[in-house]
Scaffold this active site. Sequence first.
Site, PDB file in Angstrom:
ATOM      1  N   LYS A  36       0.798  -1.227   0.000  1.00 43.89           N
ATOM      2  CA  LYS A  36       0.000   0.000   0.000  1.00 43.89           C
ATOM      3  C   LYS A  36       0.833   1.281   0.000  1.00 43.89           C
ATOM      4  CE  LYS A  36      -4.453  -1.587   1.284  1.00 43.89           C
ATOM      5  NZ  LYS A  36      -4.293  -2.863   2.027  1.00 43.89           N
TER       6      LYS A  36
ATOM      7  N   SER B 162       1.470  -9.661  -0.869  1.00 40.93           N
ATOM      8  CA  SER B 162       1.154  -8.239  -0.712  1.00 40.93           C
ATOM      9  C   SER B 162       1.561  -7.643   0.641  1.00 40.93           C
ATOM     10  CB  SER B 162      -0.335  -8.015  -0.957  1.00 40.93           C
ATOM     11  OG  SER B 162      -1.106  -8.865  -0.129  1.00 40.93           O
TER      12      SER B 162
ATOM     13  N   GLU C 199      -9.820   6.108   4.507  1.00 43.73           N
ATOM     14  CA  GLU C 199     -10.415   5.030   5.283  1.00 43.73           C
ATOM     15  C   GLU C 199      -9.360   3.935   5.427  1.00 43.73           C
ATOM     16  OE1 GLU C 199     -10.663   5.318   2.045  1.00 43.73           O
ATOM     17  OE2 GLU C 199      -9.861   3.337   1.507  1.00 43.73           O
TER      18      GLU C 199
HETATM   19  C1  LIG Z   1      -5.217  -3.953   1.840  1.00 43.24           C
HETATM   20  C2  LIG Z   1      -4.501  -5.182   1.561  1.00 43.24           C
HETATM   21  C3  LIG Z   1      -4.907  -6.035   0.531  1.00 43.24           C
HETATM   22  C4  LIG Z   1      -6.146  -5.819  -0.280  1.00 43.24           C
HETATM   23  O1  LIG Z   1      -6.146  -4.687  -1.068  1.00 43.24           O
HETATM   24  P1  LIG Z   1      -6.015  -4.736  -2.635  1.00 43.24           P
HETATM   25  O2  LIG Z   1      -6.343  -3.361  -3.057  1.00 43.24           O
HETATM   26  O3  LIG Z   1      -6.951  -5.755  -3.150  1.00 43.24           O
HETATM   27  O4  LIG Z   1      -4.598  -5.096  -2.936  1.00 43.24           O
HETATM   28  C5  LIG Z   1      -4.145  -7.153   0.285  1.00 43.24           C
HETATM   29  N1  LIG Z   1      -3.053  -7.428   1.014  1.00 43.24           N
HETATM   30  C6  LIG Z   1      -2.632  -6.630   2.010  1.00 43.24           C
HETATM   31  C7  LIG Z   1      -1.423  -7.014   2.776  1.00 43.24           C
HETATM   32  C8  LIG Z   1      -3.344  -5.490   2.311  1.00 43.24           C
HETATM   33  O5  LIG Z   1      -2.923  -4.713   3.310  1.00 43.24           O
END
Ligand SMILES: *Cc1c(COP(=O)(O)O)cnc(C)c1O
Length: 403
Positions: free
Chosen positions: A93, A381, A115
């Site tokens: 993010k 992610s 948010e």
């Molecule tokens: C917020 C988040 C997601 C989901 O958000 P996307 O916009 O679908 O990528 C996935 N993995 C992590 C670690 C997150 O913090």
Amino acid sequence: MNNYFKSMPDQKGFFKEYGGSFIPPDLQTEMDKITDAYYKISKSHEFIAELRDIRKHFQGRPTPVYYCRRLSNELGGRIYLKREDLNHSGAHKLNHCMGEALLAKYLGKKRLIAETGAGQHGVALATAAAYFGLECEIHMGEVDIVKEHPNVVRMKILGAEIVPVSAGLKTLKEAVDSAFMSYLKDPVNTIYCIGSVVGPHPFPMMVRDFQRCVGIEAKEQFFEMTGEMPDNVVACVGGGSNAMGIFSAFLDEEDTHLIGVEPAGRSLKKGDHAATITYGKPGLIHGFKCYLLQDDKGEPDPVYSIASGLDYPGVGPEHSMLKDKGRVEYTSANDKEALDAFFELSKKEGIIPALESAHAVAHAMKIARDNPRQSILVNLSGRGDKDIDFVVENYGKDYGVVL
Ligand SMILES: *Cc1c(COP(=O)(O)O)cnc(C)c1O
């Protein structure tokens, strides 16, 4: 499918029938300003040079691609991880938050509003605000505030103000509503920084563009390691930003299978999951059109996932288009499969994944079992530190972890 980035989204922000901007006129005026500024500023040499410098020296990019030797040996297949868990602040993010905050700086804004669900977007934005010396206001559902306590503490240390949201299910959707309302009160001095490839135009495009570094790096790194393109690229899909980030680099690689993994939660009953593309149909939410889990009147359904960052009833408009085109396969993993993957990756590779990312790992493990000769590149992610207390308290003994 040739690269459509020059033609889509169109002037009004549509990816085919999805996206656009369905918002009140005064908010539209502000969005148009952001769109114009984005096109001019973000393509300037000065902006790009500053963002590159931030990526390298502050965020620690490029993040590595890592081959999971023990996991692959056990399952078959070859599993690789794009290590966004090693991006500063622990998830992908920060890639779009630094971009959004840099744009805010160029626009002379004083305050960032957003948010947050799992708290990851809030932490990332609070980090960006501290870096640039901007104020930061984060709206968060009361349920998530309890569940994601460490991230709440982190945001406060970083100097952000937390606004608890007690409406409805007290999770992500209500937090978006609340943040939008606060933004409308002072759109001149503030900028709304959305947490995914969702919301009215230009956010889905802007957030995707700021996340493209993930795919660009991963493609080059994977090729350098293996001399080929991956057979599969897998990412979890909440709003869809980490998935768009990595998919964007592979859209033209026709032999690479792209797979988005949605949360199937605890059951497929309404309110027990958030597998939007798999079980939803087109509708409107938060000022844009997309696949949506909704009732007969078009009101968003309540949603749930063990991963707070995935429990959103809508999904990015570009994903909605890619689903219809058939370029990306959308599937799902449930809570149990995500938990299995959470512990498996931790024990076998020494990497504790975020529960969100564990959904992608779970599906990668399935592909590996069924296709022993294929390679699978997973967008990991985020890291799971934020989830450890919740997981061990509720599921630890099922996995032999007793405190
Ligand atoms: C917020 C988040 C997601 C989901 O958000 P996307 O916009 O679908 O990528 C996935 N993995 C992590 C670690 C997150 O913090």
